[in-house]
Motif scaffolding. Structure first.
Motif, PDB file in Angstrom:
ATOM      1  N   THR A  31      -9.550  -3.421  -5.408  1.00 45.21           N
ATOM      2  CA  THR A  31      -8.364  -2.202  -5.615  1.00 45.21           C
ATOM      3  C   THR A  31      -8.501  -1.917  -4.101  1.00 45.21           C
ATOM      4  O   THR A  31      -7.144  -1.158  -3.562  1.00 45.21           O
ATOM      5  N   PHE A  32      -9.881  -1.387  -3.493  1.00 51.97           N
ATOM      6  CA  PHE A  32      -8.771  -0.587  -2.253  1.00 51.97           C
ATOM      7  C   PHE A  32      -7.761  -0.768  -1.237  1.00 51.97           C
ATOM      8  O   PHE A  32      -6.411  -0.511  -1.189  1.00 51.97           O
ATOM      9  N   LEU A  33      -7.914  -2.272  -0.942  1.00 57.27           N
ATOM     10  CA  LEU A  33      -7.099  -2.918  -0.095  1.00 57.27           C
ATOM     11  C   LEU A  33      -5.669  -3.175  -0.744  1.00 57.27           C
ATOM     12  O   LEU A  33      -5.064  -2.821  -0.085  1.00 57.27           O
ATOM     13  N   ARG A  34      -5.752  -3.704  -1.588  1.00 60.40           N
ATOM     14  CA  ARG A  34      -4.621  -3.442  -2.449  1.00 60.40           C
ATOM     15  C   ARG A  34      -3.690  -2.578  -2.197  1.00 60.40           C
ATOM     16  O   ARG A  34      -3.141  -2.528  -2.131  1.00 60.40           O
ATOM     17  N   THR A  35      -4.265  -1.425  -2.671  1.00 64.54           N
ATOM     18  CA  THR A  35      -3.574  -0.193  -3.380  1.00 64.54           C
ATOM     19  C   THR A  35      -3.199   0.119  -1.593  1.00 64.54           C
ATOM     20  O   THR A  35      -1.964   1.060  -2.013  1.00 64.54           O
ATOM     21  N   TRP A  36      -4.455   0.262  -1.129  1.00 58.64           N
ATOM     22  CA  TRP A  36      -3.897   0.744   0.529  1.00 58.64           C
ATOM     23  C   TRP A  36      -2.791  -0.311   1.188  1.00 58.64           C
ATOM     24  O   TRP A  36      -1.603   0.664   1.813  1.00 58.64           O
ATOM     25  N   ARG A  37      -2.486  -1.390   1.068  1.00 60.29           N
ATOM     26  CA  ARG A  37      -1.665  -2.292   1.913  1.00 60.29           C
ATOM     27  C   ARG A  37      -0.041  -2.088   0.962  1.00 60.29           C
ATOM     28  O   ARG A  37       0.351  -1.944   1.101  1.00 60.29           O
ATOM     29  N   GLU A  38      -0.334  -1.675   0.097  1.00 63.76           N
ATOM     30  CA  GLU A  38       0.828  -1.384  -1.058  1.00 63.76           C
ATOM     31  C   GLU A  38       1.359   0.276  -0.904  1.00 63.76           C
ATOM     32  O   GLU A  38       2.974   0.498  -0.863  1.00 63.76           O
ATOM     33  N   ALA A  39       0.517   0.687   0.569  1.00 60.95           N
ATOM     34  CA  ALA A  39       1.106   1.992   0.061  1.00 60.95           C
ATOM     35  C   ALA A  39       1.446   2.299   1.694  1.00 60.95           C
ATOM     36  O   ALA A  39       2.534   3.093   1.971  1.00 60.95           O
ATOM     37  N   VAL A  40       0.972   1.614   2.184  1.00 64.09           N
ATOM     38  CA  VAL A  40       1.470   1.758   3.918  1.00 64.09           C
ATOM     39  C   VAL A  40       2.886   0.988   4.093  1.00 64.09           C
ATOM     40  O   VAL A  40       2.922  -0.341   3.567  1.00 64.09           O
ATOM     41  N   THR A  41       3.915   1.662   4.505  1.00 62.69           N
ATOM     42  CA  THR A  41       5.083   0.557   4.804  1.00 62.69           C
ATOM     43  C   THR A  41       5.173   0.117   6.662  1.00 62.69           C
ATOM     44  O   THR A  41       4.150   0.094   6.984  1.00 62.69           O
ATOM     45  N   PRO A  42       5.984  -1.203   6.133  1.00 58.84           N
ATOM     46  CA  PRO A  42       6.357  -1.916   7.069  1.00 58.84           C
ATOM     47  C   PRO A  42       6.106  -0.391   8.718  1.00 58.84           C
ATOM     48  O   PRO A  42       6.187  -1.232   9.750  1.00 58.84           O
ATOM     49  N   ALA A  43       7.722   0.454   8.680  1.00 62.11           N
ATOM     50  CA  ALA A  43       7.716   0.776   9.092  1.00 62.11           C
ATOM     51  C   ALA A  43       6.173   1.882  10.151  1.00 62.11           C
ATOM     52  O   ALA A  43       6.034   1.834  11.355  1.00 62.11           O
ATOM     53  N   GLU A  44       5.506   2.417   9.090  1.00 62.28           N
ATOM     54  CA  GLU A  44       3.825   2.652   9.582  1.00 62.28           C
ATOM     55  C   GLU A  44       2.837   1.976  10.453  1.00 62.28           C
ATOM     56  O   GLU A  44       2.479   2.546  11.275  1.00 62.28           O
ATOM     57  N   ALA A  45       3.798   0.366   9.872  1.00 58.19           N
ATOM     58  CA  ALA A  45       2.451  -0.725  10.769  1.00 58.19           C
ATOM     59  C   ALA A  45       3.447  -1.009  12.303  1.00 58.19           C
ATOM     60  O   ALA A  45       2.345  -2.111  12.618  1.00 58.19           O
ATOM     61  N   GLY A  61       5.270  -1.340   0.160  1.00 57.56           N
ATOM     62  CA  GLY A  61       4.157  -2.137   1.191  1.00 57.56           C
ATOM     63  C   GLY A  61       4.288  -2.916   2.350  1.00 57.56           C
ATOM     64  O   GLY A  61       5.504  -3.830   2.254  1.00 57.56           O
ATOM     65  N   LEU A  62       2.960  -2.903   2.460  1.00 56.34           N
ATOM     66  CA  LEU A  62       2.795  -4.718   3.431  1.00 56.34           C
ATOM     67  C   LEU A  62       2.587  -5.113   2.896  1.00 56.34           C
ATOM     68  O   LEU A  62       2.256  -5.328   1.213  1.00 56.34           O
ATOM     69  N   ARG A  63       3.785  -7.100   2.689  1.00 53.86           N
ATOM     70  CA  ARG A  63       2.906  -7.919   2.302  1.00 53.86           C
ATOM     71  C   ARG A  63       1.618  -8.293   2.313  1.00 53.86           C
ATOM     72  O   ARG A  63       1.286  -8.069   3.815  1.00 53.86           O
ATOM     73  N   ARG A  64       0.858  -9.493   1.851  1.00 54.71           N
ATOM     74  CA  ARG A  64      -0.281 -10.362   2.329  1.00 54.71           C
ATOM     75  C   ARG A  64       0.130 -10.478   3.614  1.00 54.71           C
ATOM     76  O   ARG A  64      -1.127 -10.025   4.181  1.00 54.71           O
ATOM     77  N   GLU A 109      -5.439 -16.421   3.175  1.00 51.31           N
ATOM     78  CA  GLU A 109      -6.240 -16.655   2.340  1.00 51.31           C
ATOM     79  C   GLU A 109      -7.360 -16.083   1.924  1.00 51.31           C
ATOM     80  O   GLU A 109      -7.878 -15.501   0.975  1.00 51.31           O
ATOM     81  N   TYR A 110      -8.089 -15.879   2.996  1.00 47.11           N
ATOM     82  CA  TYR A 110      -9.044 -15.093   3.434  1.00 47.11           C
ATOM     83  C   TYR A 110      -8.672 -13.329   2.818  1.00 47.11           C
ATOM     84  O   TYR A 110      -9.440 -12.969   2.341  1.00 47.11           O
ATOM     85  N   LEU A 111      -7.994 -12.442   3.046  1.00 50.76           N
ATOM     86  CA  LEU A 111      -7.303 -11.219   2.285  1.00 50.76           C
ATOM     87  C   LEU A 111      -6.992 -11.484   0.839  1.00 50.76           C
ATOM     88  O   LEU A 111      -7.279 -10.410   0.463  1.00 50.76           O
ATOM     89  N   THR A 112      -7.087 -12.726   0.521  1.00 49.63           N
ATOM     90  CA  THR A 112      -6.520 -13.082  -1.075  1.00 49.63           C
ATOM     91  C   THR A 112      -7.884 -12.586  -1.669  1.00 49.63           C
ATOM     92  O   THR A 112      -8.007 -12.441  -2.850  1.00 49.63           O
ATOM     93  N   ARG A 113      -8.649 -13.630  -1.023  1.00 51.25           N
ATOM     94  CA  ARG A 113     -10.231 -13.682  -1.596  1.00 51.25           C
ATOM     95  C   ARG A 113     -10.612 -12.421  -1.725  1.00 51.25           C
ATOM     96  O   ARG A 113     -11.138 -12.092  -2.642  1.00 51.25           O
ATOM     97  N   LEU A 114     -10.095 -11.626  -0.574  1.00 51.76           N
ATOM     98  CA  LEU A 114     -11.675 -10.088  -0.268  1.00 51.76           C
ATOM     99  C   LEU A 114     -10.210  -9.393  -2.177  1.00 51.76           C
ATOM    100  O   LEU A 114     -10.873  -8.943  -2.230  1.00 51.76           O
ATOM    101  N   GLU A 115      -8.656  -9.038  -1.348  1.00 59.61           N
ATOM    102  CA  GLU A 115      -8.475  -8.487  -2.972  1.00 59.61           C
ATOM    103  C   GLU A 115      -7.950  -8.860  -4.205  1.00 59.61           C
ATOM    104  O   GLU A 115      -8.497  -7.801  -5.409  1.00 59.61           O
ATOM    105  N   GLN A 116      -8.492  -9.806  -4.716  1.00 64.33           N
ATOM    106  CA  GLN A 116      -9.095 -10.545  -5.620  1.00 64.33           C
ATOM    107  C   GLN A 116     -11.134 -10.512  -5.847  1.00 64.33           C
ATOM    108  O   GLN A 116     -11.273 -10.749  -7.524  1.00 64.33           O
ATOM    109  N   GLY A 117     -11.593 -10.000  -5.214  1.00 59.28           N
ATOM    110  CA  GLY A 117     -12.543 -10.084  -5.555  1.00 59.28           C
ATOM    111  C   GLY A 117     -13.453 -11.312  -5.124  1.00 59.28           C
ATOM    112  O   GLY A 117     -15.101 -11.297  -5.865  1.00 59.28           O
ATOM    113  N   ARG A 118     -13.036 -12.087  -4.664  1.00 53.76           N
ATOM    114  CA  ARG A 118     -13.574 -13.756  -4.504  1.00 53.76           C
ATOM    115  C   ARG A 118     -14.725 -13.474  -3.956  1.00 53.76           C
ATOM    116  O   ARG A 118     -15.447 -14.678  -3.270  1.00 53.76           O
ATOM    117  N   ASP A 119     -14.389 -12.717  -2.569  1.00 49.66           N
ATOM    118  CA  ASP A 119     -15.471 -12.659  -1.234  1.00 49.66           C
ATOM    119  C   ASP A 119     -15.743 -10.718  -0.941  1.00 49.66           C
ATOM    120  O   ASP A 119     -14.240  -9.999  -1.242  1.00 49.66           O
TER     121      ASP A 119
END
Length: 286
Positions: A8-22, A34-37, A49-59
């Motif tokens: 949840t933390f990773l997804r929340t921050w990914r969706e909060a950071v704009t492309p311009a900020e990155a 926010g940023l796409r995965r 695929e690894y980022l998806t696993r982290l966000e979904q709690g599978r890793d």
């Protein structure tokens, strides 16, 4: 509480950071600001695929290098990097340096801490534990908070008062900002699986609803050591206060000292305390 705090933390921050900020172009037809995965994965040097696993709690066991790369890509502050590490450790059963060594919930302030409060008079100052219970306070704080109803309960609690006592919304002109800060402090200051935290969070979710629950779910919010409050006091009138927080980590406590932000507030507090103007001095923010 969610059992996938790290994701949840990773997804929340990914969706909060704009492309311009990155440092990325916004591009056409974005469904989210926010940023796409794929974008975060590229910036961090990991696979989608690894980022998806982290966000979904599978890793739940990313390496320190991966955590550092994600923190850099999201431009996290030091406090948020510490929270990211803490969430990772708790997802893996706990970190003895972060979780198991945390002090038990305290219900009293040490005599030396009470002596410090005595020296802070007539400033409004208090000691709270990590869930916001008021353990001790100066007489100056009692004269400030008593007429607001904050100390009415046998065991007063800052969050319970703010979210469940209708007088709080009249007292705090900046209620939303105060609420944001208190809940962020609660999330960052308590082991997330602490039973006392769970009990208070469940209680306030029922009694305060979305006002509390939405803030508690916001992992991106970080507490501030300093800040300001605008209080409408029934006896002293309009007060503008700054506050400074001093941590007592071994006890799981903190000392909060309120200071007048302008001369009008300093004069009003002196009168509230039965003193001649000049006992308290206004302090500039910054």
């Amino acid at each position: 509480m969610s059992d996938n705090e790290l994701g949840t933390f990773l997804r929340t921050w990914r969706e909060a950071v704009t492309p311009a900020e990155a440092g990325l172009p916004a591009g056409p037809r974005r469904r989210t600001p926010g940023l796409r995965r794929a974008e975060l994965a590229t910036l961090a040097g990991i696979s989608v695929e690894y980022l998806t696993r982290l966000e979904q709690g599978r890793d739940r066991n990313p390496s320190a290098q991966v955590l550092g790369a994600l923190a850099d890509a999201l431009n996290l502050s030091l406090a948020d990097r510490m929270l990211l590490r803490r969430l990772t450790k708790e997802a893996n059963g706990g970190d003895p340096l972060v979780c198991a060594a945390a002090p038990s919930l305290s219900h009293t302030a040490r005599p030396t801490v009470r002596a410090v409060l005595d020296h802070l008079e007539p400033a409004p100052a208090l000691v709270v534990n990590w869930i916001g219970d008021v353990l001790a306070h100066t007489a100056g704080y009692e004269r400030l908070a008593g007429p607001l109803g904050l100390l009415d309960d046998e065991r007063p609690n800052l969050l319970r008062y703010l979210f469940t006592d209708e007088r709080a919304r009249s007292a705090y002109r900046d209620w939303d900002r105060v609420a944001d800060d208190l809940v962020a402090r609660l999330r960052h200051g308590v082991p997330l699986r602490d039973p006392h935290l769970a009990e208070l969070a469940d209680e306030l979710t029922v009694t305060a609803g979305a006002d509390f629950a939405d803030r508690f779910a916001d992992l991106a919010a970080a507490p501030r050591r300093t800040g300001s409050q605008h209080i409408e006091h029934p006896e002293a009138g309009s007060l503008r206060l700054l506050h400074e927080t001093l941590a007592l980590p071994d006890e799981g406590q903190r000392v909060i000292v309120h200071l007048p932000a302008d001369e009008a507030t300093a004069t009003a507090l002196d009168r509230l305390n039965g003193r001649r103007p000049g006992a308290l001095r206004a302090v500039a923010a910054g």
